[in-house]
Design an enzyme around this catalytic site. Sequence first.
Site, PDB file in Angstrom:
ATOM      1  N   SER A  87      55.186  27.449  51.492  1.00 48.26           N
ATOM      2  CA  SER A  87      55.445  27.721  50.073  1.00 48.26           C
ATOM      3  C   SER A  87      56.198  29.038  49.928  1.00 48.26           C
ATOM      4  O   SER A  87      56.001  29.970  50.714  1.00 48.26           O
ATOM      5  CB  SER A  87      54.139  27.729  49.282  1.00 48.26           C
ATOM      6  N   MET A  88      57.064  29.089  48.914  1.00 49.50           N
ATOM      7  CA  MET A  88      57.965  30.235  48.758  1.00 49.50           C
ATOM      8  C   MET A  88      58.016  30.688  47.298  1.00 49.50           C
ATOM      9  O   MET A  88      59.101  30.971  46.774  1.00 49.50           O
ATOM     10  CB  MET A  88      59.355  29.838  49.253  1.00 49.50           C
ATOM     11  N   GLY A  89      56.887  30.711  46.634  1.00 47.26           N
ATOM     12  CA  GLY A  89      56.831  31.171  45.249  1.00 47.26           C
ATOM     13  C   GLY A  89      57.779  30.389  44.346  1.00 47.26           C
ATOM     14  O   GLY A  89      57.845  29.151  44.412  1.00 47.26           O
ATOM     15  N   ALA A  90      58.534  31.113  43.514  1.00 52.94           N
ATOM     16  CA  ALA A  90      59.432  30.459  42.547  1.00 52.94           C
ATOM     17  C   ALA A  90      60.519  29.635  43.236  1.00 52.94           C
ATOM     18  O   ALA A  90      61.139  28.775  42.597  1.00 52.94           O
ATOM     19  CB  ALA A  90      60.066  31.510  41.651  1.00 52.94           C
TER      20      ALA A  90
ATOM     21  N   GLY B 239      59.973  27.479  45.463  1.00 49.08           N
ATOM     22  CA  GLY B 239      59.428  26.158  45.787  1.00 49.08           C
ATOM     23  C   GLY B 239      58.784  26.107  47.159  1.00 49.08           C
ATOM     24  O   GLY B 239      58.110  27.053  47.577  1.00 49.08           O
TER      25      GLY B 239
ATOM     26  N   GLY C 267      49.098  28.783  45.338  1.00 43.55           N
ATOM     27  CA  GLY C 267      49.084  28.194  46.688  1.00 43.55           C
ATOM     28  C   GLY C 267      47.895  27.255  46.861  1.00 43.55           C
ATOM     29  O   GLY C 267      48.002  26.190  47.483  1.00 43.55           O
ATOM     30  N   ASP C 268      46.753  27.652  46.309  1.00 44.62           N
ATOM     31  CA  ASP C 268      45.549  26.813  46.425  1.00 44.62           C
ATOM     32  C   ASP C 268      45.735  25.502  45.656  1.00 44.62           C
ATOM     33  O   ASP C 268      45.308  24.428  46.109  1.00 44.62           O
ATOM     34  CB  ASP C 268      44.322  27.561  45.880  1.00 44.62           C
TER      35      ASP C 268
HETATM   36  N1  LIG Z   1      57.058  32.110  39.682  1.00 43.55           N
HETATM   37  C1  LIG Z   1      56.953  30.809  39.984  1.00 43.55           C
HETATM   38  N2  LIG Z   1      57.721  29.887  39.346  1.00 43.55           N
HETATM   39  C2  LIG Z   1      57.624  28.584  39.627  1.00 43.55           C
HETATM   40  N3  LIG Z   1      56.778  28.076  40.569  1.00 43.55           N
HETATM   41  C3  LIG Z   1      56.007  28.954  41.246  1.00 43.55           C
HETATM   42  C4  LIG Z   1      56.046  30.359  41.004  1.00 43.55           C
HETATM   43  N4  LIG Z   1      55.154  30.959  41.821  1.00 43.55           N
HETATM   44  C5  LIG Z   1      54.565  29.973  42.544  1.00 43.55           C
HETATM   45  N5  LIG Z   1      55.080  28.764  42.207  1.00 43.55           N
HETATM   46  C6  LIG Z   1      54.685  27.440  42.715  1.00 43.55           C
HETATM   47  O1  LIG Z   1      53.483  27.606  43.452  1.00 43.55           O
HETATM   48  C7  LIG Z   1      53.684  27.279  44.832  1.00 43.55           C
HETATM   49  C8  LIG Z   1      52.837  28.177  45.707  1.00 43.55           C
HETATM   50  O2  LIG Z   1      53.162  29.520  45.416  1.00 43.55           O
HETATM   51  P1  LIG Z   1      53.200  30.665  46.544  1.00 43.55           P
HETATM   52  O3  LIG Z   1      53.296  31.964  45.816  1.00 43.55           O
HETATM   53  O4  LIG Z   1      54.270  30.357  47.529  1.00 43.55           O
HETATM   54  O5  LIG Z   1      51.797  30.431  47.277  1.00 43.55           O
HETATM   55  P2  LIG Z   1      50.655  31.481  47.695  1.00 43.55           P
HETATM   56  O6  LIG Z   1      49.889  31.711  46.412  1.00 43.55           O
HETATM   57  O7  LIG Z   1      49.871  30.746  48.729  1.00 43.55           O
HETATM   58  O8  LIG Z   1      51.336  32.726  48.196  1.00 43.55           O
HETATM   59  C9  LIG Z   1      55.203  27.408  45.033  1.00 43.55           C
HETATM   60  O9  LIG Z   1      55.660  26.630  46.120  1.00 43.55           O
HETATM   61  C10 LIG Z   1      55.733  26.907  43.688  1.00 43.55           C
HETATM   62  O10 LIG Z   1      55.700  25.488  43.631  1.00 43.55           O
HETATM   63  O1  LIG Z   2      41.002  35.318  51.205  1.00 42.87           O
HETATM   64  P1  LIG Z   2      42.177  36.146  50.766  1.00 42.87           P
HETATM   65  O2  LIG Z   2      43.394  35.956  51.620  1.00 42.87           O
HETATM   66  O3  LIG Z   2      41.813  37.586  50.574  1.00 42.87           O
HETATM   67  O4  LIG Z   2      42.610  35.607  49.354  1.00 42.87           O
HETATM   68  C1  LIG Z   2      41.706  35.545  48.299  1.00 42.87           C
HETATM   69  C2  LIG Z   2      42.422  35.502  47.009  1.00 42.87           C
HETATM   70  O5  LIG Z   2      43.322  34.404  47.018  1.00 42.87           O
HETATM   71  C3  LIG Z   2      43.065  33.523  45.928  1.00 42.87           C
HETATM   72  O6  LIG Z   2      42.298  32.451  46.441  1.00 42.87           O
HETATM   73  C4  LIG Z   2      44.365  33.054  45.347  1.00 42.87           C
HETATM   74  O7  LIG Z   2      45.135  32.499  46.384  1.00 42.87           O
HETATM   75  P2  LIG Z   2      46.607  31.937  46.200  1.00 42.87           P
HETATM   76  O8  LIG Z   2      47.247  32.756  45.082  1.00 42.87           O
HETATM   77  O9  LIG Z   2      47.256  32.128  47.528  1.00 42.87           O
HETATM   78  O10 LIG Z   2      46.495  30.496  45.838  1.00 42.87           O
HETATM   79  C5  LIG Z   2      42.249  34.343  44.947  1.00 42.87           C
HETATM   80  O11 LIG Z   2      41.369  33.545  44.185  1.00 42.87           O
HETATM   81  C6  LIG Z   2      41.496  35.313  45.829  1.00 42.87           C
HETATM   82  O12 LIG Z   2      41.280  36.533  45.189  1.00 42.87           O
END
Ligand SMILES: Nc1ncnc2c1ncn2[C@@H]1O[C@H](COP(=O)(O)OP(=O)(O)O)[C@@H](O)[C@H]1O
Ligand SMILES: O=P(O)(O)OC[C@H]1O[C@](O)(COP(=O)(O)O)[C@@H](O)[C@@H]1O
Length: 338
Positions: A248-251, A253, A279-280
């Site tokens: 996953s790469m945030g915004a 995708g 991400g979850d």
């Molecule tokens: N700013 C954003 N705009 C649109 N989609 C987002 C944005 N941030 C996260 N997402 C969605 O959430 C998914 C997971 O986000 P990401 O930040 O990569 O995961 P994690 O929370 O594990 O670091 C992305 O692949 C995308 O589909």
């Molecule tokens: O176990 P870690 O890596 O400290 O992450 C815990 C944090 O990640 C979260 O589960 C959110 O995770 P994501 O944003 O990656 O989906 C929060 O609820 C929690 O505070």
Amino acid sequence: MDNRETMDTETSADTRATGASDADATVRVATVTLNPAIDQTISIPNFAAGQVNRVEWEQADPGGKGVNVAAFLADFGCAVSVTGFLGTDNIEIFRNFFAEKGIADRFVTVPGRTRANVKILDTPSKRITDINLPGLAFSAENLTWLRGAIDTLSIDHDWFVLSGSTPSGTPDTVYADMVADLGGRGKKVVLDASGPAFAQGVAALPHAIKPNLEELEELVGRELPDEAAILTAIEELIDRGIGCVVVSMGADGAIFAEGTTRLAVRPPAVIVRSTVGAGDAMVAGFILGKLRGLDLEGCAKLATAFSLGTLTTVGPHLPPPETIEKSIGEIDVRVIAR
Ligand SMILES: Nc1ncnc2c1ncn2[C@@H]1O[C@H](COP(=O)(O)OP(=O)(O)O)[C@@H](O)[C@H]1O
Ligand SMILES: O=P(O)(O)OC[C@H]1O[C@](O)(COP(=O)(O)O)[C@@H](O)[C@@H]1O
């Protein structure tokens, strides 16, 4: 409900729609969170490090990766159980939350307080600053109890999500041991973690992993500046024997890889309230897609729609299934390889 019955339900044609269905209630998923957290979101207009900041509003939600995955699945009507470690001193917020969502609580309790992670929500930029605490240490005896809880869950659960950081003092082999044990029992294991415990867990070959880009770079030990570099890293992991890799790469995708298929999935531009749990939510949507017998493209879209759904809320909740379904139509999938 035995496993065979569950699998039959998963593959039936009427469960292939993207909305919630009665069949979801028969799907048995268990999540394991060694280091849950109470997510303390504080909204600070124009947050500035090194200055006095005033909090506009605050909200406390049960969180931690496996707790969030379970909450999102439960919002979609899936039968889900949670385990891991929870401190007894502030357990009420979790107990109430599991009861509200209909999540089966199989947590092992340990003395002390579960950590509180601070999420600073800056307005108007909507940027989140995460301050994640180390968490509550557990003993070797606690770990033995947890293994017992997982053993019991493996009787009637087919999918296991092992996710999140590990508290300091946890052996780096903790995920690897669980992956090997559950894999040996024919369970599907999804691993989403970071650091040495993630690296060792990956070496034990879980069914699927979902690192974000930073976690993938840490895993392969190099920077991945562009899509070609990310795809090379994914290839190495698939060659090692991981069934499915989602980066996953945030915004920007995510890239989904399974077998010879490689898909780049881009979400539409959305108004973000909080990215915590995105991400979850992606992990939850991906598993639900698998349980419904969707192909990789269907799973990728559902996973992305779940992640988009949670961006609109603070706390681990999804909008109604109709909203998720509608957003699927706005998700762009580019086939890199089929
Ligand atoms: N700013 C954003 N705009 C649109 N989609 C987002 C944005 N941030 C996260 N997402 C969605 O959430 C998914 C997971 O986000 P990401 O930040 O990569 O995961 P994690 O929370 O594990 O670091 C992305 O692949 C995308 O589909
Ligand atoms: O176990 P870690 O890596 O400290 O992450 C815990 C944090 O990640 C979260 O589960 C959110 O995770 P994501 O944003 O990656 O989906 C929060 O609820 C929690 O505070």
